[in-house]
Design an enzyme around this catalytic site. Structure first.
Site, mmCIF file in Angstrom:
data_model
loop_
_atom_site.group_PDB
_atom_site.id
_atom_site.type_symbol
_atom_site.label_atom_id
_atom_site.label_comp_id
_atom_site.label_asym_id
_atom_site.label_seq_id
_atom_site.Cartn_x
_atom_site.Cartn_y
_atom_site.Cartn_z
ATOM 1 N N ASN A 162 0.863 -1.183 0.000
ATOM 2 C CA ASN A 162 0.000 0.000 0.000
ATOM 3 C C ASN A 162 0.893 1.225 0.000
ATOM 4 O OD1 ASN A 162 -2.930 -1.012 0.389
ATOM 5 N ND2 ASN A 162 -1.668 -2.227 1.809
ATOM 6 N N GLU A 163 1.115 1.744 -1.183
ATOM 7 C CA GLU A 163 2.051 2.843 -1.368
ATOM 8 C C GLU A 163 1.413 4.168 -0.962
ATOM 9 O OE1 GLU A 163 4.968 2.215 -1.850
ATOM 10 O OE2 GLU A 163 5.400 0.759 -3.419
ATOM 11 N N PRO A 164 2.224 5.231 -0.845
ATOM 12 C CA PRO A 164 1.655 6.546 -0.555
ATOM 13 C C PRO A 164 0.517 6.850 -1.516
ATOM 14 C CG PRO A 164 4.033 6.656 -0.474
ATOM 15 C CD PRO A 164 3.696 5.269 -0.931
ATOM 16 N N SER A 166 -2.484 5.589 -0.756
ATOM 17 C CA SER A 166 -3.489 4.559 -0.453
ATOM 18 C C SER A 166 -4.510 5.122 0.532
ATOM 19 C CB SER A 166 -2.828 3.339 0.198
ATOM 20 O OG SER A 166 -1.876 2.788 -0.673
#
Ligand code: GLP
Length: 637
Positions: A162-164, A166
């Site tokens: 869950n990358e920035p 998300s």
């Protein structure tokens, strides 16, 4: 946010965070906890549902669980697992697939039934991905939900993938990987271009539904995301910060990963502190930076206005304290890293005697030493010390295939294509292997030998640029690296034994080493642990009492100003020579300049770092140098 009542020192922390001396002690405790939960469930006739993570961080935990299974009868027969994520597009058999990682790091070694293991499938067709993700969520739900979720954290602040950007209620889905995440994985995939662009990951919402969550973070590189997640606002920019909303989440961190937490970085801001010499130095240097004033210009009001009134009451007035700290910093500066012969050494970092020291410089990976201390190395040689430079690992994991082509062609051309001889034979074999190698295939032993030889050649050239003779160079090729893959190294007794032998042979008065605060699974950190084991073996021998260990920092980092015990200034000419030395490590240059790898090549980074340190010393009010290399003394009293 968790309801747990936090101590005064932890007042800024929105997630309970426990700091351990090292990753091993954190993993010991967590393994006990997981085992306890498995047993408690089993006693109640139930099975535990575990959420698992990949990456290097949980490897220590998995090794302990495997050991408990083998030695203590811990059974996983009723455990069900769900992994967080999987690269999209990778076959299960791919060496970097999380499926394979989990098999090798845990599942193959325990008694978990295969049908209890779940990972997202990275090979489903694009049009089936959504259904697959929904199915994954349903499987978690029908298993009764996650009892315990283990997490690591990426440099972007991601959990799972869950990358920035998300959202807090995201579910299992296909995501695009952040450029930083792909760069972090580049070594594992033997090049950034090989790293998949997408992955399937549980969502933050899925993770937050776990009943209990533990996030582990080790090594200094994680310090800034840890503080953001624990003390910052909850924001999609740092997905791990959403864990603040969970009522049973804990962070387990080692000292290096905790170093940015307020209670550690600025302890005077969270209560009264004992003003040890280290803390006095740290706070004065911090204040000088904060006020952008040289140390000697700080006044009592500056201290009072920055929660440092206590310090002045105890150690003031400001001018006295300033002078004391200024002198301490002044005394870290020396152009004589091996000690200045016939000089008063009472305020110098190194002893004057013996004038000609045995110096052992250890480079975990071939290019570490020149980048971090190429100037100091040259000075040690020029100042007449008996320097031995030992390259601990061959570095053959980091050589791109095209360079092997170049090298084998050279050998064959020199001997003639039909020429006999062992080297031509090896060159032909290696060339054949490289040509038939698939994109992610692991190198054969012959190819690794050839790649190691390429790095030896570069290392010799770099060392010679720093003034060393070839007879002063050793290549140890420590077995842990030869047998391993990145992030999965395992030390064996033989690694430390090789270092012990070297120590006994050289009987150094000085050792230069690195790796004490690095990511615990990095080559530098594993090598440092081998060194500590070797030191443990020789520390009762007479000669050891006369040995100082100086720590340098590899990988484009300097010691924080207050931790520097020795600062070696470099002249413009010395800086230029150092750049030339780093430049010899040709295999480590960016292979695709256009790919925009954070801009800088390693020699540019080193130059920038050393110049910045000089500017920082200048800012404290000390003399202005061109560049400075920095060291910290290990175990100083
Ligand atoms: C990957 C995984 C994460 C993991 C992260 C950190 O991105 N998807 O789950 O936390 O790597 O990796 P490491 O533990 O090697 O630092």
């Amino acid at each position: 946010m968790s309801e747990v009542l936090r101590s005064e020192a932890e007042q800024y922390e929105q997630i309970p965070t426990r700091v351990y001396p090292d990753a091993d002690s954190a993993c010991d405790e967590l393994a006990q906890e997981v085992a306890g939960l498995i047993r408690a469930k089993a006693d109640a006739g139930k099975g535990l549902v575990l959420g698992l993570a990949t990456g290097s961080t949980p490897v220590g935990l998995y090794r302990r669980l495997i050991r408990m299974h083998g030695e203590e009868g811990l059974s996983f027969a009723h455990v069900t697992t769900f992994n967080l994520d999987e690269y999209y597009g990778l076959d299960r058999s791919h060496p970097e697939s999380y499926w394979r990682f989990m098999q090798e790091q845990l599942f193959e070694h325990i008694d978990i039934p295969p049908e209890n293991i779940h990972l997202p499938d990275g090979t489903v067709d694009r049009q089936d991905v959504h259904a697959h993700c929904r199915d994954y969520e349903e499987k978690i739900a029908s298993a009764g939900g996650l009892d315990f979720q283990i997490l690591g954290i990426g440099h972007t602040g991601h959990i799972g993938f869950n990358e920035p950007g998300s959202s807090v209620d995201g579910r299992t889905r296909l995501v695009t990987l952040d450029i930083l995440t792909r760069r972090d994985a580049a070594r594992d995939f033997l090049g950034e271009a090989n790293v998949p662009r997408h992955a399937i990951t549980m969502g933050v919402g899925t993770i937050l539904e776990a009943r209990k969550i533990v996030l582990m973070a080790y090594g200094e590189a994680k310090a800034s995301v840890v503080v953001d997640a624990v003390e910052g606002e909850t924001t999609g920019r740092i997905p791990a910060s959403f864990l603040q909303r969970h009522t049973d989440t804990r962070f387990l961190v080692d000292e290096a990963a905790a170093s940015e937490l307020t209670r550690i970085k600025h302890p005077w801001r969270v209560g009264s502190v004992e003003w040890t010499p280290d803390l006095r130095r740290k706070s004065v240097i911090w204040l000088s930076g904060e006020m952008e004033k040289p140390v000697l210009k700080l006044v009592d009001e500056d201290y009072a206005e920055h929660q440092l009134g206590d310090l002045i009451t105890e150690w003031g007035p400001a001018y006295n304290l300033n002078i004391r700290i200024f002198n301490e910093i002044q005394h870290t500066i020396t152009g004589w890293p091996g000690g200045k012969p016939n000089a008063d050494d009472s305020h110098r970092p190194e002893r004057a005697e013996p004038a000609r020291k045995h110096v052992l410089v250890l480079s975990p990976e071939p290019s570490d030493v020149e980048s971090a201390m190429g100037g100091t190395l040259h000075r040690l040689v020029d100042q007449g010390h008996e320097v031995t430079l030992a390259f601990l690992t061959s570095g053959n994991l980091a050589v791109p295939d095209p360079l092997v082509h170049l090298a084998t062609d050279l050998v064959l051309e020199m001997g003639g294509e039909d020429g006999g001889g062992a080297s031509a034979e090896l060159a032909r074999t290696v060339r054949g292997q490289i040509e038939s190698k698939g994109p992610f295939d692991v190198d054969t032993p012959e190819t690794r030998t050839a790649k190691g030889l390429i790095r030896r050649g570069e290392s010799r050239a770099a060392a010679q640029t720093c003034g060393l003779q070839l007879t002063q160079i050793r290549f140890l090729d420590l077995p842990f690296d030869e047998k391993g893959r990145y992030r999965q190294f395992q030390l064996e007794a033989v690694d430390a034994a090789q270092l012990t032998e070297l120590l006994r042979e050289i009987r150094p008065h000085q050792i230069y080493a690195t790796g004490s605060v690095a990511d615990p699974n990095s080559v530098a950190a594993v090598s440092f642990r081998a060194l500590l084991q070797a030191i443990g073996t020789v520390c009762r021998e007479d000669w050891w009492k006369g040995c100082y260990v100086w720590l340098y920092r590899a990988g484009n980092r300097a010691w924080p100003l207050h931790e520097i015990d020795m600062a070696v200034p470099l002249s413009p000419a010395e800086m230029a020579n150092k750049v030339e030395a780093i430049y010899q490590h040709q295999s480590q240059r960016s292979q695709t300049p256009a790919s925009g790898t954070a801009g800088a090549e390693s020699w540019q980074q080193a130059e920038h770092l050393n110049r910045s340190t000089a500017v920082a010393y200048d800012g404290l009010g000390l003399a202005e140098y061109e560049a400075i290399e920095t060291f910290r003394r290990w175990n100083r009293t």
